[in-house]
Design a protein around this motif. Sequence first.
Motif, short mmCIF file in Angstrom:
data_model
loop_
_atom_site.label_atom_id
_atom_site.label_comp_id
_atom_site.label_asym_id
_atom_site.label_seq_id
_atom_site.Cartn_x
_atom_site.Cartn_y
_atom_site.Cartn_z
N ARG A 142 0.83 -1.21 0.00
CA ARG A 142 0.00 0.00 0.00
C ARG A 142 0.86 1.26 0.00
NH1 ARG A 142 -2.66 -3.22 3.87
NH2 ARG A 142 -1.82 -1.96 5.59
N LEU A 143 1.91 1.26 0.82
CA LEU A 143 2.78 2.44 0.91
C LEU A 143 3.54 2.67 -0.39
CD1 LEU A 143 4.11 1.86 4.53
CD2 LEU A 143 2.83 3.87 3.76
N ALA A 144 3.88 1.59 -1.09
CA ALA A 144 4.65 1.71 -2.33
C ALA A 144 3.86 2.43 -3.41
CB ALA A 144 5.07 0.33 -2.82
N GLU A 145 2.54 2.43 -3.29
CA GLU A 145 1.70 3.09 -4.30
C GLU A 145 1.69 4.61 -4.14
OE1 GLU A 145 -2.09 1.33 -3.72
OE2 GLU A 145 -1.57 -0.59 -4.68
N ASP A 146 2.15 5.11 -3.01
CA ASP A 146 2.13 6.56 -2.75
C ASP A 146 3.51 7.14 -3.06
OD1 ASP A 146 1.98 9.13 -1.83
OD2 ASP A 146 1.17 8.60 0.14
N PRO A 147 3.65 7.94 -4.11
CA PRO A 147 4.95 8.49 -4.48
C PRO A 147 5.51 9.47 -3.45
CG PRO A 147 3.22 9.50 -5.80
CD PRO A 147 2.59 8.39 -5.03
N GLU A 148 4.65 9.96 -2.52
CA GLU A 148 5.10 10.91 -1.51
C GLU A 148 5.78 10.23 -0.33
OE1 GLU A 148 5.00 14.24 -1.81
OE2 GLU A 148 4.35 13.77 -3.84
N VAL A 149 5.67 8.92 -0.23
CA VAL A 149 6.30 8.20 0.89
C VAL A 149 7.80 8.12 0.65
CG1 VAL A 149 6.47 6.00 2.10
CG2 VAL A 149 4.23 6.86 1.39
N GLU A 200 9.64 -5.38 -4.84
CA GLU A 200 8.75 -5.84 -5.90
C GLU A 200 8.12 -4.68 -6.65
OE1 GLU A 200 5.89 -8.53 -4.32
OE2 GLU A 200 7.37 -10.11 -3.89
N ALA A 201 7.91 -3.56 -5.94
CA ALA A 201 7.29 -2.39 -6.57
C ALA A 201 8.31 -1.52 -7.31
CB ALA A 201 6.57 -1.56 -5.51
N GLY A 202 9.57 -1.93 -7.27
CA GLY A 202 10.62 -1.16 -7.96
C GLY A 202 11.07 0.07 -7.20
#
Length: 330
Positions: free
Chosen positions: A225-232, A252-254
């Motif tokens: 879930r956190l990997a989907e947020d570019p601001e993290v 895995e999310a690159g």
Amino acid sequence: MADVAKLAGVSHQTVSRVLNGAPHVRPDTRDRVLAAIRELDYRPNSAARALVTKRSQTLGVVSFDSTLYGPASMLDGIEQAARSAGYFVSVASLRSLDSRSVQEAVDRLRDQGVEGVVVIAPQISAVSAVAKLSSSVPVVAVGSGNQTRVPMVSVDNQAGAAAATRHLLDLGHRTVHHLGGPSGWLESQDRQAGWRQTLEAAGARVPQVHSGDWSARSGYQAGLRLAEDPEVGAVFCANDHMALGLLRAMHEAGRSIPRDISVVGFDDIHEAAYFTPPLTTVRQDFGELGRRALELLVDAVAGVGQGHEHVMISAELVLRRSSGPAAAHR
């Protein structure tokens, strides 16, 4: 003892002095007694000795039945400290730390003749149970914050979390996201409080907390879930196992660690230095925690000490390669 005395050619009082380490025994006499003990495979009767001395040299430990690193390491630290101090340990391992279960466990240990009891109380339910305990033997709590009326020892989770959060802010990250533990655990609450207070003191935004259950699996799910947020750009995890899962999800999310996202854990488990990359984390000294808990209990058994003493063990930030400067675009 009479058989040992007869074989060694000494009195049974001399055998007793050798067994108790009395200094005024001639070396050759001591050697004869020890040789007779070995030949006869003599072992003192601890039950009979306890009847005479009123000392069993045994301590009880009430522990949460868990393979989680924190509670298991607390138990190991207490057992090692007890052995070093010449005490045996009798452990009552519980699946539930409610008041009735803890009271029954303490009663069983007391019936076995223990001189005192350590209760490992990492959960809120356990703190309540310790507060309601009725016992004729001294009790010391471990890992229960400052909410008990008995002597206690705990790790300074808030300060450790604050150090982890400050480290990430000092690297230039605008804020730090938090992957917390389950709500019923004191460590989870204290680490979240330390993280939150540090962000607020720095004037940084306080993001929504993502909660896990201490497992790598829950860290992996939160990491996706956190990997989907570019601001993290920075995440403080409440334990190392969840950090391990989060690292896998980011890979895995690159998302590169620490180029894209910095990660800090808590515990410094033995494997933390071998994660990819090696994990920056907060180390707990469970050996010191065990030693201090035993000191409090032995003092209580001897009738000395303050009765409500609260010992806090410092936590140490260990820097490795999973944390780095904030990316320029953040």
